[in-house]
Write an enzyme that holds these catalytic residues in place. Structure first.
Site, PDB file in Angstrom:
ATOM      1  N   GLY A  77       0.874  -1.272   0.009  1.00  0.00           N
ATOM      2  CA  GLY A  77       0.009  -0.096  -0.096  1.00  0.00           C
ATOM      3  C   GLY A  77       0.872   1.305  -0.081  1.00  0.00           C
ATOM      4  N   SER A  78       1.931   1.314  -0.519  1.00  0.00           N
ATOM      5  CA  SER A  78       2.952   2.463  -0.400  1.00  0.00           C
ATOM      6  C   SER A  78       2.144   3.514  -1.523  1.00  0.00           C
ATOM      7  CB  SER A  78       4.331   2.277  -0.860  1.00  0.00           C
ATOM      8  OG  SER A  78       4.404   1.889  -2.218  1.00  0.00           O
ATOM      9  N   ASN A  79       1.683   2.927  -2.597  1.00  0.00           N
ATOM     10  CA  ASN A  79       0.717   3.911  -3.521  1.00  0.00           C
ATOM     11  C   ASN A  79      -0.346   4.317  -2.781  1.00  0.00           C
ATOM     12  OD1 ASN A  79       2.156   4.107  -6.416  1.00  0.00           O
ATOM     13  ND2 ASN A  79       2.511   1.855  -5.944  1.00  0.00           N
ATOM     14  N   LEU A  96      -4.597  -7.220  -6.925  1.00  0.00           N
ATOM     15  CA  LEU A  96      -4.063  -8.379  -7.682  1.00  0.00           C
ATOM     16  C   LEU A  96      -5.215  -8.965  -8.134  1.00  0.00           C
ATOM     17  CD1 LEU A  96      -1.156  -9.395  -5.600  1.00  0.00           C
ATOM     18  CD2 LEU A  96      -1.265  -7.848  -7.783  1.00  0.00           C
ATOM     19  N   LEU A 120      -8.730  -9.880 -10.729  1.00  0.00           N
ATOM     20  CA  LEU A 120      -9.335  -9.418 -11.778  1.00  0.00           C
ATOM     21  C   LEU A 120     -10.783  -8.915 -11.313  1.00  0.00           C
ATOM     22  CD1 LEU A 120      -8.999  -9.549 -14.965  1.00  0.00           C
ATOM     23  CD2 LEU A 120     -10.677 -11.717 -14.845  1.00  0.00           C
ATOM     24  N   ASN A 178      -5.833   1.429 -13.182  1.00  0.00           N
ATOM     25  CA  ASN A 178      -4.785   0.761 -12.525  1.00  0.00           C
ATOM     26  C   ASN A 178      -3.516   1.088 -12.892  1.00  0.00           C
ATOM     27  OD1 ASN A 178      -3.824  -1.847 -11.593  1.00  0.00           O
ATOM     28  ND2 ASN A 178      -3.346  -2.273 -13.547  1.00  0.00           N
ATOM     29  N   HIS A 198       0.527  -0.208 -13.606  1.00  0.00           N
ATOM     30  CA  HIS A 198       1.086  -1.619 -13.834  1.00  0.00           C
ATOM     31  C   HIS A 198       2.434  -1.111 -13.929  1.00  0.00           C
ATOM     32  CE1 HIS A 198       1.746  -5.579 -15.425  1.00  0.00           C
ATOM     33  NE2 HIS A 198       2.457  -5.076 -15.968  1.00  0.00           N
TER      34      HIS A 198
HETATM   35  C1  GAR Z   1       3.043  -1.413  -7.365  1.00  0.00           C
HETATM   36  O1  GAR Z   1       4.443  -1.469  -8.003  1.00  0.00           O
HETATM   37  C2  GAR Z   1       2.032  -1.657  -8.690  1.00  0.00           C
HETATM   38  O2  GAR Z   1       2.630  -1.181 -10.067  1.00  0.00           O
HETATM   39  C3  GAR Z   1       2.088  -3.161  -8.873  1.00  0.00           C
HETATM   40  O3  GAR Z   1       1.918  -3.664  -7.594  1.00  0.00           O
HETATM   41  C4  GAR Z   1       2.847  -2.584  -6.755  1.00  0.00           C
HETATM   42  C5  GAR Z   1       2.160  -2.282  -5.506  1.00  0.00           C
HETATM   43  O4  GAR Z   1       2.922  -1.602  -4.395  1.00  0.00           O
HETATM   44  N1  GAR Z   1       0.734  -3.593  -9.426  1.00  0.00           N
HETATM   45  C6  GAR Z   1       0.768  -4.752 -10.369  1.00  0.00           C
HETATM   46  O5  GAR Z   1       1.787  -5.189 -10.395  1.00  0.00           O
HETATM   47  C7  GAR Z   1      -0.463  -4.976 -10.916  1.00  0.00           C
HETATM   48  N2  GAR Z   1      -0.364  -5.976 -11.933  1.00  0.00           N
HETATM   49  P1  GAR Z   1       2.461  -0.927  -3.321  1.00  0.00           P
HETATM   50  O6  GAR Z   1       1.728  -2.108  -2.518  1.00  0.00           O
HETATM   51  O7  GAR Z   1       3.670  -0.756  -2.629  1.00  0.00           O
HETATM   52  O8  GAR Z   1       1.572   0.386  -3.583  1.00  0.00           O
END
Ligand code: GAR
Length: 193
Positions: free
Chosen positions: A12-14, A85, A87, A102, A104
């Site tokens: 969840g850093s994003n 993650l 669908l 989303n 990616h």
């Molecule tokens: C992120 O890098 C995002 O792009 C990726 O998961 C990570 C989550 O990081 N998403 C995918 O791979 C989707 N196919 P976070 O939990 O630190 O935000």
């Protein structure tokens, strides 16, 4: 004021970065977070930021009633997948058509699809000998990573990169660009209303 719902599965850093970005903005706010993993760090990050968080299981996700009620309660009118993650089912892509995005961690259309998430993506990029990688923000459709591409930002893949070092560079790009890309999309929607 738009109300953003964030779906996330892991760290969840994003999600945290987007919550902080929109705090105090007039255009939008993150009104709720939803996760398929009650133990995921994102749930704690949301609660610490004072953002209501719903953890759901596969049955509730497929059924949709509890999720839709929660989204209604928090007046969600824009959805962001930030490391989510599963669908996304039709009841969400239909309800939020043109308002669900989303991120990616690679340059789509390459290195996308089922099973292509997180470290798997970075490993595949390095194994393929790519010189460039990056991030792609796209609309969410009924198929993994296939919706309309909104924006991509590139970075170099270094000869000595490991999946971990590349992941760090990509996370840096995500944190720098994803909130602004969301803000631009929301402003475009608001201007068209
Ligand atoms: C992120 O890098 C995002 O792009 C990726 O998961 C990570 C989550 O990081 N998403 C995918 O791979 C989707 N196919 P976070 O939990 O630190 O935000």
């Amino acid at each position: 004021m738009k109300h953003i719902a964030i779906f996330a599965s892991g760290n969840g850093s994003n999600a945290e970065n987007i919550i902080n970005f929109f705090a105090g903005k007039a255009s939008a706010t993150v009104s709720c977070v939803l996760t398929n993993n009650a133990d995921a760090p994102v749930a704690g990050k949301a609660r610490r930021a004072g953002v209501p968080c719903l953890a759901f299981d596969r049955k509730a996700f497929d059924d949709g009633t509890q999720i839709c009620r929660f989204l209604d309660l928090h007046r969600a009118d824009y959805v962001v997948l930030a490391g989510f993650l599963w669908l996304v089912p039709g009841y969400l892509t239909d309800r939020f058509e043109g308002r669900i995005v989303n991120i990616h961690p690679a340059l789509l259309p390459k290195f996308g699809g089922r099973g292509m998430y997180g470290m798997h993506v970075h490993r595949a990029v390095i194994e393929a000998g790519e010189k460039r990688s990056g991030i792609t923000v796209h609309e969410v459709s009924r198929r993994y990573d296939e919706g309309r591409i909104i924006c991509s930002v590139e970075c170099a893949v270094m000869p000595d990169d490991t999946p971990e070092s590349l992941a760090e560079r990509i996370h840096g790009l995500e944190h720098k660009w994803f909130p602004t890309i969301i803000e631009n999309e929301i402003e475009k929607l608001a201007a068209a209303e």
